[in-house]
Motif scaffolding. Structure first.
Motif, PDB file in Angstrom:
ATOM      1  N   SER A 139       0.812  -1.220   0.000  1.00 61.98           N
ATOM      2  CA  SER A 139       0.000   0.000   0.000  1.00 61.98           C
ATOM      3  C   SER A 139       0.843   1.267   0.000  1.00 61.98           C
ATOM      4  O   SER A 139       0.415   2.306  -0.505  1.00 61.98           O
ATOM      5  N   GLY A 140       2.038   1.226   0.582  1.00 60.85           N
ATOM      6  CA  GLY A 140       2.915   2.386   0.591  1.00 60.85           C
ATOM      7  C   GLY A 140       2.435   3.533   1.455  1.00 60.85           C
ATOM      8  O   GLY A 140       2.129   4.617   0.954  1.00 60.85           O
ATOM      9  N   PRO A 141       2.367   3.366   2.790  1.00 59.48           N
ATOM     10  CA  PRO A 141       1.945   4.470   3.656  1.00 59.48           C
ATOM     11  C   PRO A 141       2.927   5.637   3.569  1.00 59.48           C
ATOM     12  O   PRO A 141       4.099   5.492   3.874  1.00 59.48           O
ATOM     13  N   ARG A 142       2.433   6.794   3.147  1.00 55.24           N
ATOM     14  CA  ARG A 142       3.295   7.955   2.881  1.00 55.24           C
ATOM     15  C   ARG A 142       3.146   9.061   3.924  1.00 55.24           C
ATOM     16  O   ARG A 142       4.109   9.663   4.343  1.00 55.24           O
ATOM     17  N   ARG A 143       1.906   9.356   4.315  1.00 58.49           N
ATOM     18  CA  ARG A 143       1.620  10.433   5.259  1.00 58.49           C
ATOM     19  C   ARG A 143       0.616   9.944   6.288  1.00 58.49           C
ATOM     20  O   ARG A 143      -0.216   9.078   6.014  1.00 58.49           O
ATOM     21  N   VAL A 144       0.667  10.526   7.488  1.00 55.07           N
ATOM     22  CA  VAL A 144      -0.289  10.202   8.541  1.00 55.07           C
ATOM     23  C   VAL A 144      -0.720  11.486   9.242  1.00 55.07           C
ATOM     24  O   VAL A 144       0.001  12.488   9.244  1.00 55.07           O
ATOM     25  N   ALA A 145      -1.906  11.449   9.834  1.00 57.08           N
ATOM     26  CA  ALA A 145      -2.421  12.532  10.664  1.00 57.08           C
ATOM     27  C   ALA A 145      -3.206  11.907  11.799  1.00 57.08           C
ATOM     28  O   ALA A 145      -3.837  10.857  11.630  1.00 57.08           O
ATOM     29  N   ILE A 146      -3.173  12.542  12.960  1.00 57.13           N
ATOM     30  CA  ILE A 146      -3.758  11.945  14.160  1.00 57.13           C
ATOM     31  C   ILE A 146      -4.783  12.886  14.785  1.00 57.13           C
ATOM     32  O   ILE A 146      -4.563  14.103  14.878  1.00 57.13           O
ATOM     33  N   SER A 147      -5.919  12.307  15.221  1.00 55.71           N
ATOM     34  CA  SER A 147      -6.925  13.018  15.994  1.00 55.71           C
ATOM     35  C   SER A 147      -7.362  12.101  17.130  1.00 55.71           C
ATOM     36  O   SER A 147      -7.978  11.058  16.888  1.00 55.71           O
ATOM     37  N   GLY A 148      -7.035  12.456  18.372  1.00 57.81           N
ATOM     38  CA  GLY A 148      -7.334  11.582  19.503  1.00 57.81           C
ATOM     39  C   GLY A 148      -6.595  10.272  19.348  1.00 57.81           C
ATOM     40  O   GLY A 148      -5.368  10.257  19.198  1.00 57.81           O
ATOM     41  N   ASN A 149      -7.327   9.159  19.395  1.00 59.26           N
ATOM     42  CA  ASN A 149      -6.686   7.850  19.199  1.00 59.26           C
ATOM     43  C   ASN A 149      -6.956   7.303  17.795  1.00 59.26           C
ATOM     44  O   ASN A 149      -6.840   6.103  17.547  1.00 59.26           O
ATOM     45  N   THR A 150      -7.332   8.205  16.874  1.00 60.19           N
ATOM     46  CA  THR A 150      -7.560   7.829  15.480  1.00 60.19           C
ATOM     47  C   THR A 150      -6.400   8.319  14.628  1.00 60.19           C
ATOM     48  O   THR A 150      -5.962   9.469  14.767  1.00 60.19           O
ATOM     49  N   ILE A 151      -5.920   7.450  13.751  1.00 61.86           N
ATOM     50  CA  ILE A 151      -4.860   7.828  12.823  1.00 61.86           C
ATOM     51  C   ILE A 151      -5.378   7.669  11.399  1.00 61.86           C
ATOM     52  O   ILE A 151      -6.026   6.679  11.065  1.00 61.86           O
ATOM     53  N   TYR A 152      -5.139   8.684  10.598  1.00 65.62           N
ATOM     54  CA  TYR A 152      -5.490   8.654   9.182  1.00 65.62           C
ATOM     55  C   TYR A 152      -4.209   8.414   8.391  1.00 65.62           C
ATOM     56  O   TYR A 152      -3.225   9.147   8.560  1.00 65.62           O
ATOM     57  N   VAL A 153      -4.224   7.392   7.551  1.00 66.40           N
ATOM     58  CA  VAL A 153      -3.028   6.988   6.818  1.00 66.40           C
ATOM     59  C   VAL A 153      -3.271   7.140   5.326  1.00 66.40           C
ATOM     60  O   VAL A 153      -4.236   6.576   4.785  1.00 66.40           O
ATOM     61  N   LEU A 154      -2.408   7.908   4.672  1.00 61.63           N
ATOM     62  CA  LEU A 154      -2.483   8.078   3.223  1.00 61.63           C
ATOM     63  C   LEU A 154      -1.533   7.090   2.563  1.00 61.63           C
ATOM     64  O   LEU A 154      -0.327   7.128   2.788  1.00 61.63           O
ATOM     65  N   HIS A 155      -2.110   6.185   1.756  1.00 60.57           N
ATOM     66  CA  HIS A 155      -1.313   5.159   1.077  1.00 60.57           C
ATOM     67  C   HIS A 155      -1.051   5.593  -0.360  1.00 60.57           C
ATOM     68  O   HIS A 155      -1.976   5.664  -1.178  1.00 60.57           O
ATOM     69  N   GLU A 156       0.217   5.867  -0.649  1.00 61.57           N
ATOM     70  CA  GLU A 156       0.592   6.363  -1.971  1.00 61.57           C
ATOM     71  C   GLU A 156       0.281   5.357  -3.075  1.00 61.57           C
ATOM     72  O   GLU A 156      -0.281   5.707  -4.119  1.00 61.57           O
ATOM     73  N   LEU A 157       0.642   4.100  -2.862  1.00 60.33           N
ATOM     74  CA  LEU A 157       0.558   3.112  -3.942  1.00 60.33           C
ATOM     75  C   LEU A 157      -0.835   2.539  -4.116  1.00 60.33           C
ATOM     76  O   LEU A 157      -1.166   2.040  -5.197  1.00 60.33           O
ATOM     77  N   PHE A 158      -1.666   2.587  -3.075  1.00 57.02           N
ATOM     78  CA  PHE A 158      -3.059   2.151  -3.201  1.00 57.02           C
ATOM     79  C   PHE A 158      -4.003   3.321  -3.487  1.00 57.02           C
ATOM     80  O   PHE A 158      -5.198   3.112  -3.667  1.00 57.02           O
TER      81      PHE A 158
END
Length: 351
Positions: free
Chosen positions: A182-201
């Motif tokens: 999937s290639g995780p490239r960037r992440v952002a966090i809010s509370g105990n939630t993490i948003y992961v941006l997958h470059e290759l997917f």
């Protein structure tokens, strides 16, 4: 009328100073400053907004420090080798006492102590990330979560979890697994939630941060595509790049995530798009076509983060957009296509 100064780095030998004027909207080049070859990422010190850090994203990489004087000119002060290839990201930790630079093509990074004036570098600690079998580690970004540092590894398909011992040494304590390839490239966090941006997917995932650093269970709640409808993502030519997640404020009380798409194959005549997502629950809102080709860098600025600047590495120049509809969409305000504004991959809003 309000004026904003924006510093831009990229795949050239200089940092560009841009001036954005709100009324009538305009974006102009003011000056350039030498910064070594491929100063592809810039970040400000959290303790002193006149101190700037940057990377030279080269085979022999380096970390640099700069001062920003009262006239907003940029001056290089110090540099130190990154001890790796192609460092694509650096930033100071939130306490401002050390920086972390990540070497994309050698799977390692350096924690670098900062001097009392924040401009000089102490003795660094090198940290290496485990490469997958028959693959490579590509650390691309980090953020902090409580006392931990999270590093997104595009090659290993992991979010590494780093902790600090009482003697100051950093070490890997675990990881958050990501889908293979999937290639995780960037992440952002809010509370105990993490948003992961997958470059290759070409996807954005909403995940729960595991309470245990040793958990290898799938943390995913929901995953959505970032690409415009009708785009063929199986040909390997479309890739997600940047993720912005501004904190809510009085002007923009709702959370939104902004994702840059970059077409590395067949350009869309409307340009690459910025995909906008809302949270609670994660849901797609809209695609905004930008007239830019190969968006690598974008950043929010203004007193309420009401403006978004983005650049096309290969075409379209640099453009400033206004967040409208409470943040649910973007409106083009100004564009600059001068040659000196090209190849920009990172931005810093000063005023």
């Amino acid at each position: 009328m309000v004026k904003f100064t924006i510093l831009a780095g990229g795949y050239t030998t200089f940092i560009t100073r841009l001036l954005f004027q709100t009324s009538p909207p305009s974006l102009s080049v003011v000056d350039t400053y030498p910064a070594g070859n491929n100063v592809s990422w810039l970040s400000l010190s959290p303790l002193n907004k006149s101190v700037l850090y940057g990377t030279n994203e080269n085979t022999i990489g380096s970390l640099l420090s700069f001062t920003i004087d009262k006239s907003q000119a940029v001056h290089e002060v110090s540099s130190i080798p990154s001890l790796g290839n192609d460092p694509a990201f650096t930033a100071s930790l939130s306490d401002g006492k050390q920086a972390l630079i990540l070497n994309y093509n050698t799977g390692n990074g350096r924690f670098v102590p900062l001097s009392s004036d924040l401009l000089h570098f102490g003795s660094p600690q090198t940290i290496t990330f485990q490469a997958p079998v028959n693959g490579f580690s590509h650390p691309h970004f980090f953020t902090q979560y409580n006392s931990e540092v999270f590093v997104s590894d595009l090659g290993a398909d992991k979010i590494w979890r780093l902790s600090q011992e009482t003697n100051g040494t950093w070490f890997v304590t675990g990881y958050i697994p990501q889908p293979s390839g999937s290639g995780p490239r960037r992440v952002a966090i809010s509370g105990n939630t993490i948003y992961v941006l997958h470059e290759l997917f070409n996807s954005l995932s909403e995940q729960i941060i595991p309470a245990s650093r040793f958990s290898t269970a799938d943390p995913t709640i929901k995953t959505l595509l970032t690409t415009p409808p009708g785009v063929n993502t199986t040909n390997g030519t479309y890739h997600a790049a940047e993720l912005l997640f501004p904190k809510p404020n009085l002007l923009f009380p709702q959370e939104f995530l902004y994702v840059s798409n970059r077409d590395t194959g067949i350009p869309d005549p409307r340009g690459d798009s910025v995909a906008i997502f809302a949270t609670n629950p994660l849901r797609f809102v809209t695609q905004v076509y930008t007239g830019l080709d190969q968006i690598r860098g974008m950043e929010l600025g203004g007193p309420n983060n009401e403006y978004l600047i983005a650049a096309g590495l290969t075409d379209g120049g640099v453009a400033v957009f206004e967040r409208i509809d409470g943040g649910a969409s973007l409106k083009l305000l100004a564009r600059n296509t001068e040659a000196v504004s090209q190849d920009r991959s990172t931005f810093i809003w000063l005023t």
